[in-house]
Design a protein around this motif. Structure first.
Motif, PDB file in Angstrom:
ATOM      1  N   VAL A  46       2.036   7.190  -7.844  1.00 23.39           N
ATOM      2  CA  VAL A  46       2.683   5.931  -7.459  1.00 23.39           C
ATOM      3  C   VAL A  46       3.639   5.488  -8.562  1.00 23.39           C
ATOM      4  O   VAL A  46       4.805   5.174  -8.302  1.00 23.39           O
ATOM      5  N   ARG A  47       3.168   5.468  -9.790  1.00 19.11           N
ATOM      6  CA  ARG A  47       4.016   5.030 -10.909  1.00 19.11           C
ATOM      7  C   ARG A  47       5.226   5.952 -11.075  1.00 19.11           C
ATOM      8  O   ARG A  47       6.347   5.500 -11.252  1.00 19.11           O
ATOM      9  N   ASP A  48       4.980   7.252 -11.033  1.00 18.41           N
ATOM     10  CA  ASP A  48       6.061   8.207 -11.243  1.00 18.41           C
ATOM     11  C   ASP A  48       7.121   8.161 -10.155  1.00 18.41           C
ATOM     12  O   ASP A  48       8.304   8.355 -10.436  1.00 18.41           O
ATOM     13  N   THR A  49       6.719   7.925  -8.906  1.00 21.30           N
ATOM     14  CA  THR A  49       7.691   7.978  -7.807  1.00 21.30           C
ATOM     15  C   THR A  49       8.303   6.628  -7.458  1.00 21.30           C
ATOM     16  O   THR A  49       9.455   6.573  -7.033  1.00 21.30           O
ATOM     17  N   HIS A  67      12.555  -0.107  -5.864  1.00 22.03           N
ATOM     18  CA  HIS A  67      11.894   1.171  -6.110  1.00 22.03           C
ATOM     19  C   HIS A  67      12.839   2.171  -6.769  1.00 22.03           C
ATOM     20  O   HIS A  67      14.054   2.128  -6.563  1.00 22.03           O
ATOM     21  N   ALA A  68      12.252   3.100  -7.513  1.00 24.59           N
ATOM     22  CA  ALA A  68      13.021   4.166  -8.155  1.00 24.59           C
ATOM     23  C   ALA A  68      13.676   5.061  -7.099  1.00 24.59           C
ATOM     24  O   ALA A  68      14.797   5.526  -7.285  1.00 24.59           O
ATOM     25  N   ILE A  69      12.965   5.310  -5.997  1.00 23.60           N
ATOM     26  CA  ILE A  69      13.538   6.031  -4.858  1.00 23.60           C
ATOM     27  C   ILE A  69      13.215   5.235  -3.598  1.00 23.60           C
ATOM     28  O   ILE A  69      12.242   4.487  -3.560  1.00 23.60           O
ATOM     29  N   LYS A  70      14.041   5.379  -2.583  1.00 23.51           N
ATOM     30  CA  LYS A  70      13.864   4.585  -1.357  1.00 23.51           C
ATOM     31  C   LYS A  70      12.645   5.080  -0.579  1.00 23.51           C
ATOM     32  O   LYS A  70      12.596   6.223  -0.153  1.00 23.51           O
ATOM     33  N   PRO A  71      11.653   4.218  -0.410  1.00 21.55           N
ATOM     34  CA  PRO A  71      10.476   4.611   0.373  1.00 21.55           C
ATOM     35  C   PRO A  71      10.700   4.400   1.867  1.00 21.55           C
ATOM     36  O   PRO A  71      11.616   3.685   2.281  1.00 21.55           O
ATOM     37  N   HIS A  72       9.868   5.020   2.670  1.00 18.46           N
ATOM     38  CA  HIS A  72       9.802   4.734   4.101  1.00 18.46           C
ATOM     39  C   HIS A  72       8.922   3.487   4.202  1.00 18.46           C
ATOM     40  O   HIS A  72       7.776   3.514   3.768  1.00 18.46           O
ATOM     41  N   VAL A  73       9.442   2.376   4.750  1.00 23.21           N
ATOM     42  CA  VAL A  73       8.732   1.103   4.721  1.00 23.21           C
ATOM     43  C   VAL A  73       8.313   0.657   6.122  1.00 23.21           C
ATOM     44  O   VAL A  73       9.131   0.607   7.041  1.00 23.21           O
ATOM     45  N   ILE A  79       0.867  -1.173   0.000  1.00 23.88           N
ATOM     46  CA  ILE A  79       0.000   0.000   0.000  1.00 23.88           C
ATOM     47  C   ILE A  79       0.910   1.231   0.000  1.00 23.88           C
ATOM     48  O   ILE A  79       1.730   1.400   0.900  1.00 23.88           O
ATOM     49  N   VAL A  80       0.760   2.066  -1.026  1.00 22.83           N
ATOM     50  CA  VAL A  80       1.575   3.270  -1.113  1.00 22.83           C
ATOM     51  C   VAL A  80       0.764   4.457  -0.613  1.00 22.83           C
ATOM     52  O   VAL A  80      -0.340   4.712  -1.086  1.00 22.83           O
ATOM     53  N   LEU A  81       1.352   5.156   0.364  1.00 19.81           N
ATOM     54  CA  LEU A  81       0.757   6.366   0.913  1.00 19.81           C
ATOM     55  C   LEU A  81       1.710   7.528   0.663  1.00 19.81           C
ATOM     56  O   LEU A  81       2.900   7.313   0.392  1.00 19.81           O
ATOM     57  N   ARG A  82       1.192   8.740   0.774  1.00 23.37           N
ATOM     58  CA  ARG A  82       2.009   9.947   0.619  1.00 23.37           C
ATOM     59  C   ARG A  82       2.114  10.666   1.944  1.00 23.37           C
ATOM     60  O   ARG A  82       1.120  10.856   2.640  1.00 23.37           O
ATOM     61  N   ALA A  83       3.324  11.093   2.266  1.00 22.72           N
ATOM     62  CA  ALA A  83       3.569  12.009   3.383  1.00 22.72           C
ATOM     63  C   ALA A  83       4.270  13.197   2.738  1.00 22.72           C
ATOM     64  O   ALA A  83       5.486  13.205   2.584  1.00 22.72           O
ATOM     65  N   GLY A  84       3.480  14.164   2.249  1.00 20.73           N
ATOM     66  CA  GLY A  84       4.043  15.235   1.420  1.00 20.73           C
ATOM     67  C   GLY A  84       4.505  14.612   0.110  1.00 20.73           C
ATOM     68  O   GLY A  84       3.728  13.967  -0.575  1.00 20.73           O
ATOM     69  N   ASP A  85       5.795  14.782  -0.196  1.00 22.22           N
ATOM     70  CA  ASP A  85       6.359  14.171  -1.399  1.00 22.22           C
ATOM     71  C   ASP A  85       7.065  12.858  -1.095  1.00 22.22           C
ATOM     72  O   ASP A  85       7.657  12.248  -1.981  1.00 22.22           O
ATOM     73  N   GLU A  86       7.026  12.414   0.149  1.00 19.55           N
ATOM     74  CA  GLU A  86       7.688  11.171   0.550  1.00 19.55           C
ATOM     75  C   GLU A  86       6.779   9.975   0.310  1.00 19.55           C
ATOM     76  O   GLU A  86       5.580  10.022   0.587  1.00 19.55           O
ATOM     77  N   VAL A  87       7.390   8.886  -0.184  1.00 19.29           N
ATOM     78  CA  VAL A  87       6.680   7.627  -0.387  1.00 19.29           C
ATOM     79  C   VAL A  87       6.706   6.842   0.923  1.00 19.29           C
ATOM     80  O   VAL A  87       7.765   6.599   1.496  1.00 19.29           O
ATOM     81  N   VAL A  88       5.537   6.459   1.381  1.00 17.46           N
ATOM     82  CA  VAL A  88       5.416   5.576   2.539  1.00 17.46           C
ATOM     83  C   VAL A  88       4.818   4.279   2.022  1.00 17.46           C
ATOM     84  O   VAL A  88       3.703   4.257   1.517  1.00 17.46           O
ATOM     85  N   LEU A  89       5.591   3.216   2.117  1.00 15.62           N
ATOM     86  CA  LEU A  89       5.155   1.906   1.652  1.00 15.62           C
ATOM     87  C   LEU A  89       4.799   1.055   2.858  1.00 15.62           C
ATOM     88  O   LEU A  89       5.642   0.810   3.722  1.00 15.62           O
ATOM     89  N   VAL A  90       3.551   0.638   2.913  1.00 17.05           N
ATOM     90  CA  VAL A  90       3.104  -0.253   3.985  1.00 17.05           C
ATOM     91  C   VAL A  90       2.908  -1.629   3.354  1.00 17.05           C
ATOM     92  O   VAL A  90       2.124  -1.782   2.419  1.00 17.05           O
ATOM     93  N   ILE A  91       3.652  -2.598   3.853  1.00 13.05           N
ATOM     94  CA  ILE A  91       3.532  -3.970   3.370  1.00 13.05           C
ATOM     95  C   ILE A  91       2.696  -4.708   4.406  1.00 13.05           C
ATOM     96  O   ILE A  91       3.133  -4.899   5.538  1.00 13.05           O
ATOM     97  N   ALA A 111       1.241   8.142  12.975  1.00 16.08           N
ATOM     98  CA  ALA A 111       1.889   8.213  14.288  1.00 16.08           C
ATOM     99  C   ALA A 111       3.282   7.576  14.247  1.00 16.08           C
ATOM    100  O   ALA A 111       4.221   8.090  14.872  1.00 16.08           O
ATOM    101  N   LEU A 112       3.424   6.490  13.493  1.00 13.20           N
ATOM    102  CA  LEU A 112       4.720   5.800  13.423  1.00 13.20           C
ATOM    103  C   LEU A 112       5.778   6.613  12.682  1.00 13.20           C
ATOM    104  O   LEU A 112       6.954   6.581  13.043  1.00 13.20           O
ATOM    105  N   ILE A 113       5.363   7.340  11.645  1.00 16.42           N
ATOM    106  CA  ILE A 113       6.363   8.103  10.892  1.00 16.42           C
ATOM    107  C   ILE A 113       6.426   9.576  11.309  1.00 16.42           C
ATOM    108  O   ILE A 113       7.310  10.309  10.879  1.00 16.42           O
ATOM    109  N   GLY A 114       5.479   9.998  12.143  1.00 16.72           N
ATOM    110  CA  GLY A 114       5.503  11.373  12.636  1.00 16.72           C
ATOM    111  C   GLY A 114       5.032  12.411  11.635  1.00 16.72           C
ATOM    112  O   GLY A 114       5.368  13.585  11.765  1.00 16.72           O
ATOM    113  N   ARG A 115       4.258  11.990  10.646  1.00 17.47           N
ATOM    114  CA  ARG A 115       3.740  12.898   9.620  1.00 17.47           C
ATOM    115  C   ARG A 115       2.384  12.406   9.155  1.00 17.47           C
ATOM    116  O   ARG A 115       2.118  11.204   9.155  1.00 17.47           O
TER     117      ARG A 115
END
Length: 160
Positions: free
Chosen positions: A92-95, A108-114, A52-64, A78-82
């Protein structure tokens, strides 16, 4: 898929670079949803590691998450503080470099917060998307943590 630049090839290369066997399988009828994937591979929905890909601003948050669970975005925030919000398909595709339904936990093209759903640790084996809505790979929950660099956490929506 023979294209060396494809999303599936990226996942395959990431698996091999991490000393994980190439366990990617293709299912022509598709593995877009957790239920589709479970039907295709012959396992329980809980054994599907859905991305599941979520957005925290422009940051990718990937929840598996376990395919049997819904994600609590309040817990994720709460876990990521944002604050987080659902990500749109094009973003999702672009990032990430993956289309929804094929988002893998690595490559991933860029390292997500997982974040990884704690409930997946009770499943063996687990199956995760491998870069397309028709490809999955088999692994263990512990290898999934290692491969993704994710933090195991309680992200499941509490059942009412």
């Amino acid at each position: 898929m023979n294209d060396p630049n494809s999303s599936v090839a990226r996942v395959r290369n990431a698996l091999l670079a991490a000393n994980h066997a190439d366990t990617i399988s293709e299912f022509p009828d598709g593995t877009r949803t957790a239920q589709d994937a479970a039907n295709a591979v012959g396992c329980t929905v809980a054994q599907i590691a859905k991305s599941i890909v979520l957005r925290a601003g422009d940051e990718v948050v990937l929840v598996i998450a376990s395919g049997a669970n819904r994600i609590d975005t309040g817990k994720v925030a709460a876990l990521i503080g944002r604050a987080v919000k659902p990500a749109e398909g094009r973003w999702v595709r672009d990032t990430t470099g993956f289309a929804i339904g094929g988002v893998a936990p690595l490559g991933h093209a860029i390292k997500p917060h997982v974040l990884i759903d704690r409930d997946l640790l009770t499943c063996d084996p687990v199956w995760a998307a491998a870069g397309s809505p028709r490809h999955v790979f088999r692994t263990t929950a512990q290898d999934l943590v290692r491969l993704s660099g994710g933090k195991v956490a309680d992200v499941r929506e509490d059942k009412a």
